[in-house]
Design a protein around this motif. Structure first.
Motif, PDB file in Angstrom:
ATOM      1  N   GLY A 231       0.832  -1.197   0.000  1.00  0.00           N
ATOM      2  CA  GLY A 231       0.000   0.000   0.000  1.00  0.00           C
ATOM      3  C   GLY A 231       0.869   1.251   0.000  1.00  0.00           C
ATOM      4  N   PRO A 232       0.245   2.430   0.139  1.00  0.00           N
ATOM      5  CA  PRO A 232       0.985   3.685   0.045  1.00  0.00           C
ATOM      6  C   PRO A 232       2.052   3.814   1.135  1.00  0.00           C
ATOM      7  N   LYS A 233       3.152   4.491   0.806  1.00  0.00           N
ATOM      8  CA  LYS A 233       4.232   4.713   1.787  1.00  0.00           C
ATOM      9  C   LYS A 233       5.023   5.947   1.354  1.00  0.00           C
ATOM     10  N   SER A 234       4.975   6.971   2.170  1.00  0.00           N
ATOM     11  CA  SER A 234       5.690   8.203   1.833  1.00  0.00           C
ATOM     12  C   SER A 234       6.578   8.617   2.993  1.00  0.00           C
ATOM     13  N   SER A 235       7.586   9.425   2.685  1.00  0.00           N
ATOM     14  CA  SER A 235       8.466   9.958   3.736  1.00  0.00           C
ATOM     15  C   SER A 235       8.549  11.466   3.597  1.00  0.00           C
ATOM     16  N   ASP A 236       8.789  12.137   4.720  1.00  0.00           N
ATOM     17  CA  ASP A 236       9.019  13.581   4.707  1.00  0.00           C
ATOM     18  C   ASP A 236      10.389  13.865   4.103  1.00  0.00           C
ATOM     19  N   PRO A 237      10.630  15.136   3.707  1.00  0.00           N
ATOM     20  CA  PRO A 237      11.960  15.483   3.175  1.00  0.00           C
ATOM     21  C   PRO A 237      13.056  15.114   4.176  1.00  0.00           C
ATOM     22  N   HIS A 238      14.112  14.493   3.694  1.00  0.00           N
ATOM     23  CA  HIS A 238      15.215  14.067   4.565  1.00  0.00           C
ATOM     24  C   HIS A 238      16.497  13.951   3.758  1.00  0.00           C
ATOM     25  N   ASP A 239      17.635  13.950   4.472  1.00  0.00           N
ATOM     26  CA  ASP A 239      18.889  13.531   3.844  1.00  0.00           C
ATOM     27  C   ASP A 239      19.355  12.307   4.618  1.00  0.00           C
ATOM     28  N   HIS A 240      20.568  11.846   4.343  1.00  0.00           N
ATOM     29  CA  HIS A 240      21.058  10.668   5.059  1.00  0.00           C
ATOM     30  C   HIS A 240      22.239  11.051   5.947  1.00  0.00           C
ATOM     31  N   ALA A 241      22.073  12.222   6.598  1.00  0.00           N
ATOM     32  CA  ALA A 241      23.075  12.728   7.533  1.00  0.00           C
ATOM     33  C   ALA A 241      24.457  12.739   6.869  1.00  0.00           C
ATOM     34  N   HIS A 242      25.454  12.114   7.501  1.00  0.00           N
ATOM     35  CA  HIS A 242      26.812  12.118   6.944  1.00  0.00           C
ATOM     36  C   HIS A 242      26.947  11.074   5.845  1.00  0.00           C
ATOM     37  N   SER A 243      25.879  10.319   5.584  1.00  0.00           N
ATOM     38  CA  SER A 243      25.995   9.196   4.658  1.00  0.00           C
ATOM     39  C   SER A 243      25.242   9.458   3.347  1.00  0.00           C
ATOM     40  N   TRP A 244      25.020   8.414   2.577  1.00  0.00           N
ATOM     41  CA  TRP A 244      24.428   8.508   1.243  1.00  0.00           C
ATOM     42  C   TRP A 244      23.581   7.262   1.042  1.00  0.00           C
ATOM     43  N   ALA A 245      22.754   7.297  -0.005  1.00  0.00           N
ATOM     44  CA  ALA A 245      21.940   6.120  -0.318  1.00  0.00           C
ATOM     45  C   ALA A 245      21.662   6.075  -1.814  1.00  0.00           C
ATOM     46  N   ILE A 246      21.470   4.869  -2.311  1.00  0.00           N
ATOM     47  CA  ILE A 246      21.070   4.680  -3.707  1.00  0.00           C
ATOM     48  C   ILE A 246      19.725   3.968  -3.676  1.00  0.00           C
ATOM     49  N   TYR A 247      18.722   4.551  -4.341  1.00  0.00           N
ATOM     50  CA  TYR A 247      17.391   3.955  -4.390  1.00  0.00           C
ATOM     51  C   TYR A 247      17.244   3.219  -5.716  1.00  0.00           C
ATOM     52  N   GLY A 248      16.890   1.943  -5.668  1.00  0.00           N
ATOM     53  CA  GLY A 248      16.631   1.170  -6.893  1.00  0.00           C
ATOM     54  C   GLY A 248      15.201   0.656  -6.867  1.00  0.00           C
ATOM     55  N   GLN A 249      14.449   0.975  -7.895  1.00  0.00           N
ATOM     56  CA  GLN A 249      13.033   0.578  -7.926  1.00  0.00           C
ATOM     57  C   GLN A 249      12.888  -0.805  -8.563  1.00  0.00           C
ATOM     58  N   VAL A 250      12.172  -1.686  -7.885  1.00  0.00           N
ATOM     59  CA  VAL A 250      11.943  -3.036  -8.411  1.00  0.00           C
ATOM     60  C   VAL A 250      10.505  -3.176  -8.921  1.00  0.00           C
ATOM     61  N   ARG A 251       9.529  -2.820  -8.078  1.00  0.00           N
ATOM     62  CA  ARG A 251       8.119  -2.928  -8.485  1.00  0.00           C
ATOM     63  C   ARG A 251       7.413  -1.626  -8.106  1.00  0.00           C
ATOM     64  N   GLY A 252       6.383  -1.281  -8.885  1.00  0.00           N
ATOM     65  CA  GLY A 252       5.584  -0.099  -8.585  1.00  0.00           C
ATOM     66  C   GLY A 252       6.327   1.178  -8.962  1.00  0.00           C
ATOM     67  N   ARG A 253       5.883   2.293  -8.384  1.00  0.00           N
ATOM     68  CA  ARG A 253       6.372   3.596  -8.817  1.00  0.00           C
ATOM     69  C   ARG A 253       6.585   4.507  -7.598  1.00  0.00           C
ATOM     70  N   THR A 254       7.714   5.166  -7.558  1.00  0.00           N
ATOM     71  CA  THR A 254       8.001   6.160  -6.506  1.00  0.00           C
ATOM     72  C   THR A 254       8.060   7.529  -7.161  1.00  0.00           C
ATOM     73  N   GLU A 255       7.251   8.462  -6.653  1.00  0.00           N
ATOM     74  CA  GLU A 255       7.363   9.865  -7.093  1.00  0.00           C
ATOM     75  C   GLU A 255       8.353  10.521  -6.139  1.00  0.00           C
ATOM     76  N   MET A 256       9.469  10.984  -6.681  1.00  0.00           N
ATOM     77  CA  MET A 256      10.505  11.567  -5.828  1.00  0.00           C
ATOM     78  C   MET A 256      10.555  13.072  -6.016  1.00  0.00           C
ATOM     79  N   ARG A 257      10.719  13.783  -4.899  1.00  0.00           N
ATOM     80  CA  ARG A 257      10.954  15.223  -4.976  1.00  0.00           C
ATOM     81  C   ARG A 257      12.338  15.518  -4.417  1.00  0.00           C
ATOM     82  N   ASP A 258      13.044  16.442  -5.076  1.00  0.00           N
ATOM     83  CA  ASP A 258      14.330  16.932  -4.563  1.00  0.00           C
ATOM     84  C   ASP A 258      14.113  18.335  -3.996  1.00  0.00           C
ATOM     85  N   TYR A 259      14.919  18.703  -3.016  1.00  0.00           N
ATOM     86  CA  TYR A 259      14.759  19.989  -2.338  1.00  0.00           C
ATOM     87  C   TYR A 259      16.091  20.719  -2.217  1.00  0.00           C
ATOM     88  N   GLN A 260      15.964  22.043  -2.150  1.00  0.00           N
ATOM     89  CA  GLN A 260      17.127  22.887  -1.857  1.00  0.00           C
ATOM     90  C   GLN A 260      16.981  23.354  -0.409  1.00  0.00           C
TER      91      GLN A 260
END
Ligand SMILES: [Fe+2]
Length: 166
Positions: A73-102
Protein backbone atom coordinates in the motif's frame (compact mmCIF):
# COMPACT_ATOMS: atom_id res chain seq x y z
CA UNK A 1 22.42 -13.41 -16.76
CA UNK A 2 21.62 -14.24 -13.16
CA UNK A 3 23.53 -12.55 -10.34
CA UNK A 4 24.19 -13.70 -6.81
CA UNK A 5 24.15 -11.46 -3.75
CA UNK A 6 27.78 -12.37 -3.06
CA UNK A 7 28.88 -11.30 -6.56
CA UNK A 8 26.91 -8.06 -6.40
CA UNK A 9 28.19 -7.20 -2.90
CA UNK A 10 31.76 -7.82 -4.00
CA UNK A 11 31.22 -5.64 -7.10
CA UNK A 12 29.89 -2.81 -4.86
CA UNK A 13 32.84 -3.22 -2.50
CA UNK A 14 35.28 -2.94 -5.41
CA UNK A 15 33.65 0.20 -6.88
CA UNK A 16 33.36 1.97 -3.51
CA UNK A 17 36.91 1.11 -2.54
CA UNK A 18 38.60 2.04 -5.81
CA UNK A 19 36.47 5.19 -6.41
CA UNK A 20 35.47 6.74 -3.07
CA UNK A 21 32.75 9.41 -3.23
CA UNK A 22 30.08 10.02 -5.87
CA UNK A 23 31.99 8.33 -8.72
CA UNK A 24 32.03 4.89 -7.07
CA UNK A 25 28.38 5.26 -6.04
CA UNK A 26 27.39 6.00 -9.64
CA UNK A 27 29.11 2.76 -10.67
CA UNK A 28 27.20 0.91 -7.94
CA UNK A 29 23.93 2.45 -9.23
CA UNK A 30 24.70 1.21 -12.75
CA UNK A 31 25.41 -2.31 -11.45
CA UNK A 32 22.24 -2.14 -9.32
CA UNK A 33 20.15 -1.40 -12.44
CA UNK A 34 21.12 -4.85 -13.77
CA UNK A 35 20.05 -6.45 -10.48
CA UNK A 36 16.67 -4.66 -10.49
CA UNK A 37 15.80 -6.43 -13.75
CA UNK A 38 17.16 -9.85 -12.72
CA UNK A 39 14.00 -11.90 -12.15
CA UNK A 40 15.72 -14.77 -10.37
CA UNK A 41 17.58 -12.42 -7.99
CA UNK A 42 14.32 -10.60 -7.23
CA UNK A 43 12.40 -13.85 -6.71
CA UNK A 44 15.06 -14.95 -4.22
CA UNK A 45 15.69 -11.75 -2.27
CA UNK A 46 12.40 -9.85 -2.63
CA UNK A 47 9.61 -12.44 -2.30
CA UNK A 48 6.12 -11.16 -1.38
CA UNK A 49 6.87 -11.99 2.26
CA UNK A 50 9.64 -9.34 2.40
CA UNK A 51 9.16 -6.79 5.19
CA UNK A 52 9.40 -3.00 5.04
CA UNK A 53 13.15 -3.04 5.73
CA UNK A 54 15.51 -6.01 5.68
CA UNK A 55 19.30 -5.66 5.54
CA UNK A 56 20.44 -8.59 3.37
CA UNK A 57 24.14 -7.67 3.39
CA UNK A 58 26.45 -5.41 5.41
CA UNK A 59 30.01 -5.03 4.27
CA UNK A 60 32.33 -5.98 7.15
CA UNK A 61 35.09 -3.61 6.00
CA UNK A 62 33.27 -0.56 4.63
CA UNK A 63 29.92 -0.74 6.46
CA UNK A 64 27.66 -0.19 3.44
CA UNK A 65 24.38 -2.14 3.45
CA UNK A 66 22.21 -3.74 0.79
CA UNK A 67 18.62 -3.35 1.95
CA UNK A 68 15.36 -4.72 0.52
CA UNK A 69 12.00 -3.02 1.10
CA UNK A 70 8.50 -4.19 0.31
CA UNK A 71 5.80 -1.63 1.10
CA UNK A 72 2.23 -2.90 1.03
CA UNK A 73 0.00 0.00 0.00
CA UNK A 74 0.99 3.68 0.05
CA UNK A 75 4.23 4.71 1.79
CA UNK A 76 5.69 8.20 1.83
CA UNK A 77 8.47 9.96 3.74
CA UNK A 78 9.02 13.58 4.71
CA UNK A 79 11.96 15.48 3.18
CA UNK A 80 15.21 14.07 4.57
CA UNK A 81 18.89 13.53 3.84
CA UNK A 82 21.06 10.67 5.06
CA UNK A 83 23.08 12.73 7.53
CA UNK A 84 26.81 12.12 6.94
CA UNK A 85 25.99 9.20 4.66
CA UNK A 86 24.43 8.51 1.24
CA UNK A 87 21.94 6.12 -0.32
CA UNK A 88 21.07 4.68 -3.71
CA UNK A 89 17.39 3.95 -4.39
CA UNK A 90 16.63 1.17 -6.89
CA UNK A 91 13.03 0.58 -7.93
CA UNK A 92 11.94 -3.04 -8.41
CA UNK A 93 8.12 -2.93 -8.49
CA UNK A 94 5.58 -0.10 -8.58
CA UNK A 95 6.37 3.60 -8.82
CA UNK A 96 8.00 6.16 -6.51
CA UNK A 97 7.36 9.87 -7.09
CA UNK A 98 10.50 11.57 -5.83
CA UNK A 99 10.95 15.22 -4.98
CA UNK A 100 14.33 16.93 -4.56
CA UNK A 101 14.76 19.99 -2.34
CA UNK A 102 17.13 22.89 -1.86
CA UNK A 103 18.03 23.75 1.72
CA UNK A 104 16.97 27.27 2.72
CA UNK A 105 17.81 27.02 6.43
CA UNK A 106 19.94 24.51 8.37
CA UNK A 107 18.34 21.99 10.70
CA UNK A 108 19.46 21.29 14.27
CA UNK A 109 18.47 18.83 16.98
CA UNK A 110 15.91 21.37 18.33
CA UNK A 111 14.67 22.97 15.16
CA UNK A 112 13.68 21.60 11.74
CA UNK A 113 15.48 23.07 8.74
CA UNK A 114 13.63 24.69 5.84
CA UNK A 115 13.62 23.40 2.27
CA UNK A 116 12.16 24.37 -1.08
CA UNK A 117 11.20 21.83 -3.77
CA UNK A 118 13.40 21.98 -6.87
CA UNK A 119 12.17 19.10 -9.02
CA UNK A 120 10.08 15.95 -9.09
CA UNK A 121 10.50 12.80 -11.12
CA UNK A 122 9.43 9.15 -11.13
CA UNK A 123 11.50 6.13 -10.15
CA UNK A 124 10.12 3.19 -12.15
CA UNK A 125 11.24 -0.46 -12.25
CA UNK A 126 14.87 -0.70 -13.37
CA UNK A 127 15.78 2.86 -12.35
CA UNK A 128 18.44 3.55 -9.67
CA UNK A 129 19.22 7.02 -8.31
CA UNK A 130 22.13 8.18 -6.11
CA UNK A 131 21.54 10.59 -3.19
CA UNK A 132 24.87 11.90 -1.92
CA UNK A 133 25.56 13.52 1.46
CA UNK A 134 23.12 16.40 2.03
CA UNK A 135 20.88 15.63 -0.98
CA UNK A 136 17.39 16.27 0.46
CA UNK A 137 14.57 14.25 -1.08
CA UNK A 138 11.10 12.87 -0.27
CA UNK A 139 9.57 9.74 -1.80
CA UNK A 140 5.82 9.38 -2.30
CA UNK A 141 4.38 5.97 -3.15
CA UNK A 142 0.65 5.84 -3.86
CA UNK A 143 0.46 2.05 -4.14
CA UNK A 144 2.54 -1.02 -3.21
CA UNK A 145 6.23 -0.89 -4.14
CA UNK A 146 9.43 -2.93 -3.82
CA UNK A 147 12.92 -1.46 -3.71
CA UNK A 148 16.56 -2.38 -3.29
CA UNK A 149 18.54 0.36 -1.60
CA UNK A 150 22.24 0.62 -0.88
CA UNK A 151 23.09 2.67 2.19
CA UNK A 152 26.57 3.99 2.99
CA UNK A 153 25.96 2.86 6.57
CA UNK A 154 23.03 1.23 8.38
CA UNK A 155 20.70 4.25 8.54
CA UNK A 156 18.49 2.66 11.20
CA UNK A 157 21.32 3.52 13.64
CA UNK A 158 21.77 7.16 12.56
CA UNK A 159 19.93 10.16 14.07
CA UNK A 160 18.62 12.57 11.44
CA UNK A 161 17.24 16.12 11.53
CA UNK A 162 13.83 17.13 10.21
CA UNK A 163 13.01 19.58 7.40
CA UNK A 164 9.89 21.65 6.68
CA UNK A 165 8.83 22.63 3.18
CA UNK A 166 8.46 26.38 2.61
FE1 LIG B 1 16.23 8.78 1.53
Amino acid sequence: MSHTLEQFASQCHGFLKSSPGPTGRQKVAEALQQILLDESFIAKYLPPSTGEREVIYQDPEMGFCIVVHHYLGPKSSDPHDHAHSWAIYGQVRGRTEMRDYQKMEDASADKPGKVKVTRSYALTPGVAHVYNEGDIHAPERKDSTSLIRIEGTDMSKVKRFKFEVV
